[in-house]
Scaffold this motif. Structure first.
Motif, mmCIF file in Angstrom:
data_model
loop_
_atom_site.group_PDB
_atom_site.id
_atom_site.type_symbol
_atom_site.label_atom_id
_atom_site.label_comp_id
_atom_site.label_asym_id
_atom_site.label_seq_id
_atom_site.Cartn_x
_atom_site.Cartn_y
_atom_site.Cartn_z
ATOM 1 N N LEU A 179 88.490 -50.316 40.466
ATOM 2 C CA LEU A 179 87.083 -49.992 40.749
ATOM 3 C C LEU A 179 86.152 -51.021 40.109
ATOM 4 N N TRP A 180 86.548 -51.548 38.938
ATOM 5 C CA TRP A 180 85.740 -52.577 38.288
ATOM 6 C C TRP A 180 85.700 -53.831 39.154
ATOM 7 N N LEU A 181 86.855 -54.214 39.723
ATOM 8 C CA LEU A 181 86.900 -55.379 40.614
ATOM 9 C C LEU A 181 85.984 -55.162 41.815
ATOM 10 N N LYS B 287 96.592 -56.946 46.278
ATOM 11 C CA LYS B 287 97.106 -56.084 47.355
ATOM 12 C C LYS B 287 98.186 -56.805 48.156
ATOM 13 N N PHE B 288 97.944 -58.065 48.488
ATOM 14 C CA PHE B 288 98.897 -58.823 49.284
ATOM 15 C C PHE B 288 100.246 -58.930 48.574
ATOM 16 N N LEU C 295 84.666 -58.668 43.266
ATOM 17 C CA LEU C 295 85.743 -59.646 43.127
ATOM 18 C C LEU C 295 86.820 -59.343 44.173
ATOM 19 N N ASP C 296 86.394 -59.399 45.427
ATOM 20 C CA ASP C 296 87.280 -59.036 46.541
ATOM 21 C C ASP C 296 88.467 -59.974 46.675
ATOM 22 N N GLU C 297 88.281 -61.249 46.342
ATOM 23 C CA GLU C 297 89.382 -62.212 46.454
ATOM 24 C C GLU C 297 90.530 -61.834 45.515
#
Length: 199
Positions: free
Chosen positions: A22-24, A37-38, A29-31
């Motif tokens: 949640l902090w990201l 995730k990838f 900081l989607d990248e």
């Protein structure tokens, strides 16, 4: 007992890191989120809970391994870390390219110096050591989450794969780090939260 004291009396535990997804998201900081995730590292990066340093040291002292499985014994209980355990506890799948100095399949274009410079805030900086502190935000966060403060050649290869969306076998990466602790006296003890969950 003697082997335990000889091997672990000088080894330090690397402080565990816990990531708040949640902090990201809040910091946009989607990248970083997409890279995690990838690689299926979300559950691993969020692992938290009590750590048991003495039990972790006993686990490492009694550890042996074969090609795909780590075994140990703690307080008379046999422990087997196989693919199912990696998935259930760390959310990690034994799939993707195995990284290492001897294996660069799929990484023919990787140049450690060029890649490191591409991640720096000031690419003109001359450096013989690869420190995380000079990196721009995304690689710096990924390095602190997944790796350490000083990057080795293997760590740079891992960073290259994280940034370039190349699927890495994280089970093998973590397993090799755990195995190196037994072989090299100067290695500090990582993954204490993960190993405590195994125990």
């Amino acid at each position: 007992m003697e082997e335990y004291h000889k091997e672990y009396n000088r080894k330090e535990i690397i402080a565990p890191k816990v990531l708040r997804m949640l902090w990201l998201k809040k910091e946009k900081l989607d990248e970083v989120r997409e890279a995690l995730k990838f690689q299926r590292l979300e559950k691993f990066a969020r692992l938290s809970g009590n750590i048991y340093p003495a039990l972790v040291e006993v686990f490492l002292t009694n550890m042996w391994y074969d090609e795909n499985t780590i075994y140990s014994q703690v307080k008379g209980v046999d422990i087997c870390i196989n693919d199912e355990v990696w998935l259930v506890i760390g959310g990690l799948v034994n799939a993707g390219i195995p990284l290492g100095r001897s294996n660069t399949v799929g990484l023919e274009e990787f140049n450690k110096v060029q890649f490191f410079k591409s991640c720096l805030r000031n690419p003109n900086t001359e450096s013989r050591s690869y420190y995380v502190g000079g990196l721009v935000v995304t690689p710096r966060i990924l390095a602190f989450i997944v790796i350490h403060v000083v990057l080795t050649e293997e760590d740079l290869m891992l960073m290259y794969c994280l940034m370039g969306r190349i699927k890495v076998n994280q089970v093998i990466v973590i397993q090799e780090h755990i195995i190196k602790i037994r072989r090299k006296i100067e290695y500090r003890i990582p993954y204490v939260v993960l190993i405590s969950h195994f125990i």
